[in-house]
Design an enzyme around this catalytic site. Structure first.
Site, short mmCIF file in Angstrom:
data_model
loop_
_atom_site.label_atom_id
_atom_site.label_comp_id
_atom_site.label_asym_id
_atom_site.label_seq_id
_atom_site.Cartn_x
_atom_site.Cartn_y
_atom_site.Cartn_z
N GLU A 43 46.33 41.11 34.58
CA GLU A 43 45.62 41.15 35.21
C GLU A 43 45.64 38.71 35.00
O GLU A 43 45.85 37.95 35.78
CB GLU A 43 44.12 40.92 35.08
CG GLU A 43 43.52 40.07 35.95
CD GLU A 43 44.07 39.39 37.22
OE1 GLU A 43 44.42 40.09 37.98
OE2 GLU A 43 42.28 38.40 38.35
N HIS A 98 62.04 46.51 24.09
CA HIS A 98 63.66 47.14 24.31
C HIS A 98 63.82 46.71 25.51
O HIS A 98 64.17 46.54 26.98
CB HIS A 98 62.77 48.79 25.42
CG HIS A 98 62.00 49.61 24.79
ND1 HIS A 98 62.40 50.49 23.76
CD2 HIS A 98 61.40 50.03 23.98
CE1 HIS A 98 62.01 51.25 23.16
NE2 HIS A 98 60.83 50.81 22.76
N ARG A 120 28.18 31.03 51.28
CA ARG A 120 27.18 32.39 50.95
C ARG A 120 27.04 33.48 51.54
O ARG A 120 26.73 34.27 51.17
CB ARG A 120 25.97 31.61 50.62
CG ARG A 120 25.43 30.33 49.66
CD ARG A 120 24.31 30.57 49.75
NE ARG A 120 23.30 31.23 48.96
CZ ARG A 120 22.90 31.36 47.39
NH1 ARG A 120 23.63 30.24 46.46
NH2 ARG A 120 22.03 32.31 47.50
N TRP A 148 24.43 37.20 54.34
CA TRP A 148 25.78 38.41 53.32
C TRP A 148 25.32 39.88 53.74
O TRP A 148 24.57 39.80 52.44
CB TRP A 148 25.96 37.45 51.86
CG TRP A 148 27.38 38.22 51.20
CD1 TRP A 148 26.82 39.18 50.15
CD2 TRP A 148 28.88 38.09 51.72
NE1 TRP A 148 28.53 39.94 50.14
CE2 TRP A 148 29.38 39.46 50.61
CE3 TRP A 148 29.42 37.84 52.66
CZ2 TRP A 148 30.61 39.37 50.38
CZ3 TRP A 148 30.96 38.52 51.97
CH2 TRP A 148 31.71 39.00 51.21
N GLU A 193 49.43 32.54 40.22
CA GLU A 193 48.78 31.90 41.67
C GLU A 193 48.32 30.57 41.59
O GLU A 193 48.45 29.77 42.49
CB GLU A 193 48.48 33.27 41.85
CG GLU A 193 46.83 32.97 41.63
CD GLU A 193 45.80 34.67 42.45
OE1 GLU A 193 45.28 34.85 41.23
OE2 GLU A 193 46.02 34.90 43.26
N LYS A 222 43.92 33.94 51.86
CA LYS A 222 42.24 34.70 50.48
C LYS A 222 42.61 36.10 51.85
O LYS A 222 42.39 37.21 50.05
CB LYS A 222 41.10 34.15 50.90
CG LYS A 222 39.90 34.62 50.30
CD LYS A 222 39.72 34.96 48.65
CE LYS A 222 38.72 35.89 47.89
NZ LYS A 222 39.25 35.72 46.26
N LYS A 258 46.85 35.41 36.78
CA LYS A 258 45.65 34.33 37.79
C LYS A 258 46.52 32.96 37.39
O LYS A 258 46.65 31.85 37.86
CB LYS A 258 44.52 34.15 36.85
CG LYS A 258 43.49 35.18 36.77
CD LYS A 258 42.21 34.76 38.66
CE LYS A 258 43.39 35.32 39.89
NZ LYS A 258 42.74 36.69 39.38
N ASN A 280 17.13 36.20 50.53
CA ASN A 280 18.08 36.34 49.94
C ASN A 280 18.29 36.99 48.44
O ASN A 280 17.06 36.97 47.62
CB ASN A 280 18.67 34.79 49.27
CG ASN A 280 19.64 34.86 48.23
OD1 ASN A 280 20.47 35.88 48.72
ND2 ASN A 280 20.40 33.90 47.26
N GLY A 281 18.52 38.24 48.45
CA GLY A 281 18.01 39.17 46.76
C GLY A 281 18.67 40.49 47.29
O GLY A 281 19.02 40.63 48.37
N CYS A 298 23.99 35.10 51.10
CA CYS A 298 22.23 35.12 51.67
C CYS A 298 22.72 33.67 51.34
O CYS A 298 22.14 33.47 49.91
CB CYS A 298 21.42 35.68 52.29
SG CYS A 298 21.87 37.47 53.27
C1 F6R Z 1 44.64 37.31 43.42
C2 F6R Z 1 44.23 37.32 44.75
C3 F6R Z 1 44.53 38.65 45.08
C4 F6R Z 1 43.65 39.73 45.92
C5 F6R Z 1 44.79 41.22 47.25
C6 F6R Z 1 44.00 42.35 47.33
O1 F6R Z 1 43.86 36.67 42.68
O2 F6R Z 1 42.64 37.47 45.07
O3 F6R Z 1 45.72 38.99 44.65
O4 F6R Z 1 43.35 40.74 44.97
O5 F6R Z 1 45.39 40.04 47.74
O6 F6R Z 1 43.03 41.66 48.28
P1 F6R Z 1 42.09 42.48 48.59
O7 F6R Z 1 40.79 43.08 47.67
O8 F6R Z 1 40.82 41.30 49.92
O9 F6R Z 1 42.20 43.34 49.40
#
Ligand code: F6R
Length: 609
Positions: free
Chosen positions: A482, A505, A27, A75, A489, A604, A486, A101-102, A2
């Site tokens: 992970e 292996h 936000r 939010w 990407e 995203k 990172k 907000n909170g 928020c």
């Molecule tokens: C990587 C990333 C993606 C998401 C994936 C799932 O940094 O952001 O691999 O994790 O697209 O997205 P959600 O969590 O929104 O289902």
């Protein structure tokens, strides 16, 4: 998360509030609203669901006049995104309006108490208790009433309050949620963040927790919780608008990495408390249903899938239930064995990922119960699952997920503990000890964030490489995956994550002089074995960045550079060990001049198959 704004001065408040909110939409954007007191002293509230553009359209059709007002962009946390749940919230007489907000943790208790005093409630929000509390305590002094209301509230808040009883002032206060005060010429402002007021003034006060402020057209007065006046330093902001939106950071990703201590704490709030059982908000699953689960599937995509892999270790270790982790796009087409004793946990930051949603529907159709772990209130998975557990990470803007991942891990621990509690697989002392260690994580993540220099240097020396390897065993392997994602990407460097024991292996054939390896050796029970794996690659000429727990300095004998994370019990280490990997990916991408927040070819939220 928020965003809130407030204005008092000689100009019309509405356009200033709307402009401020437009800078705070990062936000949250579930709904927006303003409360403005007109020159006749009437409160006018205009608010609606959806993005700020909806509010702008509404205000165009029904303009709201007045020189003082507060605004909010939401939010959602408590209550779905809707007109009714939008802020500002008012008391029934519409004499007091509040933006917040909170999260007010004890709002249910306050709400019942206020209902017993004759107050009425119209929304599902925690916030609605605040204008009613202020109303209850109002006795001729708005600041005093807000102070009394706040003394009853537990949780986090940044508040802006206006009242028709004292139509010339805004009263504001913060605790664990950000709030600044902007000082102009015959006008003053409040906001969650600098960008909201940057077009109006650059002179700001940064409020500390439990500081109260009274703003009028002519002045700003700041008070302690004890009611004493405080003299604060006025800061002049020199950031440009773009930097201000990112809180002074260069990118949203690095800002979000730094938000992790706060959002981890938020995600545990009112769920993990010393001496009390783990409480999972509105989860309806019964003890009997938990006892009857014979199989858990964790289903997700990308980073959320990696959180699921940690979840498997955690739930199996703590609650002794067999867990399978699946990539959602695979799960939906492989005809998995599901029955009414199956529990599915879907993990999705956005709650809108098409494959995850399809897997959820498939599992429910076959009789499984589904718990959704998501960051977005009202998202598709939250609506379709039987139970929802929210990660309170706030909006994640950078495409590369960071703070959502660590809060997903926290949620996995909470589910593991909750199940252990219900299945008696751990003693009360064991549960207490994990909870106590979890509560230290925000501070330990903060400490881990201090290792930037080693990582920056390592990135500067290695960013030109085309390939990298991440190695780990057990939970370190899950985190290695992970870290590798990172890096890929955002820096476009090819990388692979391998389980240390699997190296010989096949993959070890790829190791040659100069190959870059990031080796995670945080797990005490696997430490010696991992050090042997490190030696296997260094013998073949690899340059290794080692990651170990503080005190294990002998790892330095085998590696080029070493990073240490604070000690915490083994099962919780992923929350700390992922942080240097997030930073490493970031610095690699910076070295290469990549578009960190918007990497090529990525979106995203992946809402198509
Ligand atoms: C990587 C990333 C993606 C998401 C994936 C799932 O940094 O952001 O691999 O994790 O697209 O997205 P959600 O969590 O929104 O289902």
């Amino acid at each position: 998360m928020c965003g809130i704004v407030g204005y008092v001065g000689k100009r019309q408040a509405a356009p200033i509030l709307v402009e401020g909110l437009s800078k705070l939409e990062y936000r949250g954007y579930d709904s927006a609203g303003v409360a403005i007191i007109d020159e006749a002293g009437n409160m006018n509230v205009s608010k609606c669901k959806g993005r700020l553009a909806n509010l702008e359209g509404k205000l165009e059709q029904e303009p709201v006049q007045g020189l003082i007002g507060i605004g909010h962009t939401r939010w959602a946390t408590h209550g779905e995104p809707s007109d009714r749940n939008s802020h500002p919230h008012t008391n029934e007489k519409e004499t007091i309006s509040v933006v917040h907000n909170g999260i007010i943790e004890n709002y249910m208790h306050l709400r019942e108490w206020l209902i017993s005093k004759g107050y009425k409630f119209y929304s599902e929000t925690d916030t609605e208790v605040i204008p009613n509390l202020v109303d209850y305590f109002y006795d001729g002094n708005l600041l005093d009433a807000v102070m009394k209301a706040v003394s009853k509230m537990e949780g986090s808040y940044a508040l802006g309050v206006v009242s028709t009883y004292e139509p010339d002032k805004i009263v504001a206060v913060r605790k664990d949620s950000p709030l600044i005060v902007g000082v102009g010429a015959e006008e003053n402002f409040i906001a969650s963040d600098v960008p909201a007021i940057l077009n109006q003034t650059r002179d700001v006060y940064y409020l500390n927790d439990k500081e109260f402020v009274v703003l009028t057209e002519t002045g700003v007065e700041i008070y302690s919780a004890e009611g004493e006046k405080i003299n604060k330093e006025l800061h002049h902001v020199t950031w440009n608008a773009d930097a201000a939106e990112k809180g002074g950071f260069e990118h949203f990703m690095i800002k979000e990495i730094h938000e992790q201590p706060k959002v981890i704490k938020d995600t545990m709030t009112s769920r993990i408390m010393p001496g009390k059982p783990v409480t999972l908000d509105d989860i309806k699953i019964t003890k009997e249903q938990i006892e009857n689960i014979d199989k858990v599937y964790i289903v997700a995509c990308g980073t959320a899938y990696h959180a699921g892999i940690v979840g498997k270790y955690v739930i199996e270790r703590l609650a002794r239930i067999p867990v399978e982790v699946d990539i959602a796009s695979e799960f939906r087409y492989r005809n998995p064995i599901i029955n009414d004793r199956t529990l599915m946990i879907v993990v999705s930051q956005s709650g809108e990922t098409a494959d995850t949603l399809a897997a959820l529907r498939e599992a429910r159709a076959q009789g499984a119960r589904v718990i959704a772990v998501t960051n977005v209130v009202g998202s598709s998975v939250s609506r379709e699952a039987d139970d929802v557990l929210y990660t309170w990470a706030g909006p994640e803007i950078a495409v590369a997920s960071t703070k959502a991942y660590t809060t997903q891990l926290i949620t996995m621990y909470m589910i593991g503990l909750f199940f252990a509690q219900n299945r008696n697989t751990l003693t009360t002392e064991e549960i207490e000890s994990i909870k106590n260690d979890m509560l230290t994580l925000p501070e330990k993540v903060e400490e881990t964030l201090n290792h930037k220099e080693v990582l920056q240097k390592f990135a500067a020396n290695t960013y030109m490489h085309k390939d990298m390897f991440f190695l780990g065993r057990g939970l370190d392997y899950a985190v290695a995956m992970e870290g590798s994602l990172k890096l890929k990407e955002i820096s476009y460097i090819h990388s692979e994550a391998y389980a240390g024991g699997e190296l010989k292996h096949g993959t070890i054939a790829l190791i040659e002089p100069g190959t870059i390896v990031v080796a995670l050796a945080t797990q005490k029970s696997l430490y010696e074995k991992m050090v042997s794996n490190i030696k296997e690659v260094t013998t073949r000429g690899a340059k290794v960045l080692g990651l170990a727990v503080e005190g294990n300095t002998d790892v330095e004998k085998a590696v080029e550079s070493a990073i240490y994370i604070p000690e915490v019990q083994e099962v919780l280490l992923p929350v700390l060990s992922v942080v240097p990997l997030q930073l490493l990916a970031y610095y690699m991408a910076i070295q290469k001049g990549c578009d960190v927040d918007k990497p090529r070819n990525l979106a995203k939220s992946v809402t198509v198959e």
